[in-house]
Design a protein around this motif. Structure first.
Motif, PDB file in Angstrom:
ATOM      1  N   ASP A  87       0.797  -1.231   0.000  1.00  0.00           N
ATOM      2  CA  ASP A  87       0.000   0.000   0.000  1.00  0.00           C
ATOM      3  C   ASP A  87       0.826   1.275   0.000  1.00  0.00           C
ATOM      4  OD1 ASP A  87      -2.196  -1.653   0.123  1.00  0.00           O
ATOM      5  OD2 ASP A  87      -2.456  -1.465   2.288  1.00  0.00           O
ATOM      6  N   VAL A  88       2.145   1.170   0.160  1.00  0.00           N
ATOM      7  CA  VAL A  88       2.987   2.360   0.323  1.00  0.00           C
ATOM      8  C   VAL A  88       4.090   2.376  -0.729  1.00  0.00           C
ATOM      9  CG1 VAL A  88       4.497   3.640   1.879  1.00  0.00           C
ATOM     10  CG2 VAL A  88       2.518   2.415   2.804  1.00  0.00           C
ATOM     11  N   ALA A  89       4.367   3.559  -1.261  1.00  0.00           N
ATOM     12  CA  ALA A  89       5.526   3.762  -2.134  1.00  0.00           C
ATOM     13  C   ALA A  89       6.445   4.794  -1.491  1.00  0.00           C
ATOM     14  CB  ALA A  89       5.091   4.226  -3.520  1.00  0.00           C
ATOM     15  N   LYS A 132      -1.292   3.158  -5.293  1.00  0.00           N
ATOM     16  CA  LYS A 132      -0.873   2.950  -3.912  1.00  0.00           C
ATOM     17  C   LYS A 132      -1.763   3.807  -3.014  1.00  0.00           C
ATOM     18  CE  LYS A 132       2.803   0.363  -4.640  1.00  0.00           C
ATOM     19  NZ  LYS A 132       2.943  -1.008  -4.097  1.00  0.00           N
ATOM     20  N   LYS A 133      -1.954   3.359  -1.792  1.00  0.00           N
ATOM     21  CA  LYS A 133      -2.758   4.160  -0.868  1.00  0.00           C
ATOM     22  C   LYS A 133      -1.994   5.399  -0.417  1.00  0.00           C
ATOM     23  CE  LYS A 133      -5.401   0.234   0.967  1.00  0.00           C
ATOM     24  NZ  LYS A 133      -5.714  -0.582   2.175  1.00  0.00           N
ATOM     25  N   TRP A 134      -0.665   5.258  -0.247  1.00  0.00           N
ATOM     26  CA  TRP A 134       0.140   6.357   0.272  1.00  0.00           C
ATOM     27  C   TRP A 134       1.475   6.439  -0.456  1.00  0.00           C
ATOM     28  CZ3 TRP A 134      -1.932   9.867   3.381  1.00  0.00           C
ATOM     29  CH2 TRP A 134      -3.093   9.516   4.085  1.00  0.00           C
ATOM     30  N   PRO A 143      -8.018  13.358  -0.529  1.00  0.00           N
ATOM     31  CA  PRO A 143      -6.729  13.987  -0.839  1.00  0.00           C
ATOM     32  C   PRO A 143      -6.009  14.483   0.414  1.00  0.00           C
ATOM     33  CG  PRO A 143      -8.506  14.902  -2.195  1.00  0.00           C
ATOM     34  CD  PRO A 143      -9.151  14.128  -1.095  1.00  0.00           C
ATOM     35  N   HIS A 144      -5.058  13.712   0.890  1.00  0.00           N
ATOM     36  CA  HIS A 144      -4.266  14.096   2.054  1.00  0.00           C
ATOM     37  C   HIS A 144      -2.867  14.528   1.628  1.00  0.00           C
ATOM     38  CE1 HIS A 144      -6.914  13.064   5.387  1.00  0.00           C
ATOM     39  NE2 HIS A 144      -7.227  11.947   4.771  1.00  0.00           N
ATOM     40  N   PHE A 145      -2.390  15.609   2.243  1.00  0.00           N
ATOM     41  CA  PHE A 145      -1.049  16.151   1.995  1.00  0.00           C
ATOM     42  C   PHE A 145      -0.547  16.629   3.346  1.00  0.00           C
ATOM     43  CE2 PHE A 145       1.358  19.999   0.161  1.00  0.00           C
ATOM     44  CZ  PHE A 145       2.510  19.267  -0.055  1.00  0.00           C
ATOM     45  N   VAL A 190       7.406  13.752   3.632  1.00  0.00           N
ATOM     46  CA  VAL A 190       6.081  14.239   3.241  1.00  0.00           C
ATOM     47  C   VAL A 190       5.223  13.036   2.884  1.00  0.00           C
ATOM     48  CG1 VAL A 190       4.795  15.766   1.696  1.00  0.00           C
ATOM     49  CG2 VAL A 190       7.178  16.296   2.269  1.00  0.00           C
ATOM     50  N   ALA A 191       3.990  13.005   3.367  1.00  0.00           N
ATOM     51  CA  ALA A 191       3.063  11.910   3.076  1.00  0.00           C
ATOM     52  C   ALA A 191       1.898  12.432   2.249  1.00  0.00           C
ATOM     53  CB  ALA A 191       2.555  11.268   4.366  1.00  0.00           C
ATOM     54  N   MET A 192       1.575  11.713   1.173  1.00  0.00           N
ATOM     55  CA  MET A 192       0.471  12.096   0.290  1.00  0.00           C
ATOM     56  C   MET A 192      -0.362  10.861  -0.028  1.00  0.00           C
ATOM     57  SD  MET A 192       3.130  14.235  -2.033  1.00  0.00           S
ATOM     58  CE  MET A 192       4.364  13.071  -1.408  1.00  0.00           C
ATOM     59  N   SER A 193      -1.667  11.022   0.004  1.00  0.00           N
ATOM     60  CA  SER A 193      -2.545   9.901  -0.316  1.00  0.00           C
ATOM     61  C   SER A 193      -2.634   9.713  -1.826  1.00  0.00           C
ATOM     62  CB  SER A 193      -3.939  10.136   0.259  1.00  0.00           C
ATOM     63  OG  SER A 193      -4.559  11.250  -0.357  1.00  0.00           O
ATOM     64  N   GLY A 194      -2.987   8.508  -2.232  1.00  0.00           N
ATOM     65  CA  GLY A 194      -3.175   8.246  -3.658  1.00  0.00           C
ATOM     66  C   GLY A 194      -4.249   9.129  -4.258  1.00  0.00           C
TER      67      GLY A 194
END
Length: 462
Positions: free
Chosen positions: A81-83, A207-209, A236-238, A257-261
């Motif tokens: 789920d993560v890249a 990917k989810k995140w 949309p999460h940033f 930094v984390a961003m949602s798909g």
């Protein structure tokens, strides 16, 4: 209803007065004007900044961690789920293998891509994680040039510098390449953020995140997954560690930094024209993380500062354990590029199966416990405050160390650590403590009572 009742009802419903009508009209006008302004307008930025100030004040005075221990509605599998995107430059290229090894120590085997601003070297073709998963390496500037995203800017100063660096590397002029990489690395780095994200979105979609980090940043997997499991990746999460003024708040890239798909989909799938504008701006942008943020703003995605307290931009030994973060997960460390620092951090946290919290850092690195400071409040040749800034307090003309201890006790809820500079007769105290930095001639200590109070206020993991 009788006549008398109708008259009574009408008497209760009074017409608005002229001043009230004026106020309503002003609010209506402001609402309409606000709604019609662009997503990245100064007006919207100003109101968002004020909202964040209020929110930060509330979180600072009423910290809460109980929500973290409720069932996760959006659990995350780190492998699928993560890249992870690791940014590097020619001057810091030797950090990459250590960063991958450190993440592998914690079994963080998410799909990972290394993006850089110079041609691939022979030793970069076989990068892998500890479990054997291949890690592709991409010259992201060349990728962006070859597909025409920088059309019209091929002869700009920054791109010409990149071309000169490439020629030096391909000609094996290593001394020249090293000098160029160190002198202009920060300029070319500004051009990497947006295309790196687009490349990964095209090659690792759905990917989810998506997590972007520097090559000297360490991410604590268990803490990251705890936070992400409570966030809806379908929105949309940033999120990250905010810096900058109200006109352009952006996440500090070194803190990760984390961003949602969903955020990447909205930007790259629904607004390619905005992405194209961002690429055209990159040859003159000062900070790539700010350009990424302002590009997101144009499509109505803003840096969410609600989770700012999870991200950290300092190495472990200088990390400030704030009062309002004490019971929250600690996601990242930064500035781990010298020597084997990254490997040491990876070894320290490799067996951490539970989330790591800010307040646990002292125990992990062998700092004295809070109880010991109650019996022995003063320690010599050490500093528990660390870096001073606008959030610390300095009292001048303090003659004795006992007076500094007294000053801290006079601020029982705002002084977690103090340090006394005898030579300058200054007493510093702050709402945080570090694990302890050796400084000759200093006297320092930690507010043991407040520390114990904070420890008991934290919820325990299930």
């Amino acid at each position: 209803m009788g006549i008398a009742e109708r008259r009574s009802l009408r008497s209760c419903i009074t017409r608005p007065t002229r001043p009230q009508k004026t106020i309503l009209a002003v609010f209506a006008f402001l609402f309409i004007f606000y709604s019609l302004t662009p997503s990245d307008s100064p007006l919207r930025s100003f109101f968002r900044f004020q909202h964040n100030v209020i929110q930060d004040y509330y979180q600072n005075n009423h910290p809460s961690d109980s929500w973290l221990f409720k069932p996760q509605p959006y659990p995350v599998d780190p492998i699928n789920d993560v890249a992870i995107i690791i940014k590097t430059g020619f001057g810091t290229r030797n950090r990459v293998s250590k960063a991958l090894q450190a993440l592998g120590n914690e079994s963080f085997f998410a799909d990972t891509v290394v993006v850089q601003d110079f041609p691939l070297l022979p030793d970069q073709t076989n990068l892998t994680l500890a479990n054997g998963k291949k890690v592709p390496v991409v010259d992201i500037i060349r990728w962006n040039l070859e597909r025409g995203a920088l059309k019209g800017h091929e002869h700009d100063e920054r791109i010409m510098k990149y071309s000169t660096l490439c020629e030096a590397i391909e000609g094996e002029e290593w001394m020249l390449a090293d000098g160029l990489g160190k002198n202009m690395g920060w300029e070319i780095d500004a051009m990497k953020f947006l295309p790196s994200l687009e490349y990964v979105w095209q090659n690792l979609p759905k990917k989810k995140w998506y997590i972007m980090a520097d090559d000297d940043t360490y991410i604590i997997k268990s803490s990251l997954l705890l936070l992400l499991g409570h966030l809806n990746y379908g929105k949309p999460h940033f999120i990250g560690n905010p810096v900058g003024d109200y006109k352009g708040r952006f996440p500090h890239g070194g803190s990760s930094v984390a961003m949602s798909g969903a955020a990447l989909s909205k930007l790259f799938d629904q607004h390619p024209e905005v992405v194209a504008e961002g690429h055209q701006e990159s040859p003159t942008a000062i900070w790539g993380d700010k350009l990424l943020s302002t590009t997101f703003m144009k499509v109505g995605i803003y840096l969410d500062e609600s989770y700012r307290r999870f991200f950290n931009g300092e190495p472990p030994w200088m990390t400030r354990m704030w009062i309002d973060r004490f019971c929250l997960p600690l996601l990242s460390f930064h500035s781990l590029g010298s020597g084997d620092t990254m490997l040491h951090v990876g070894e320290t946290f490799k067996d951490m199966t539970e989330p790591v919290f800010w307040g646990q850092l002292g125990k992990i690195y062998g700092a004295p416990d809070f109880k010991s400071f109650i019996a022995e409040p003063i320690r010599s040749n050490i500093d528990f405050v660390g870096r001073l800034d606008e959030y610390s307090t300095t009292v001048d003309e303090v003659k004795e160390v006992d007076a500094c201890v007294k000053i801290c006790h006079e601020h029982p809820n705002d002084c977690l650590a103090w340090t006394f500079d005898l030579g300058r007769e200054k007493c510093h105290f702050a709402r945080w403590a570090i694990v302890g930095d050796h400084v000759e001639g200093r006297f320092s200590g930690v507010n043991g009572q407040l520390g114990q109070k904070l420890e008991t206020s934290c919820h325990s993991p299930r």
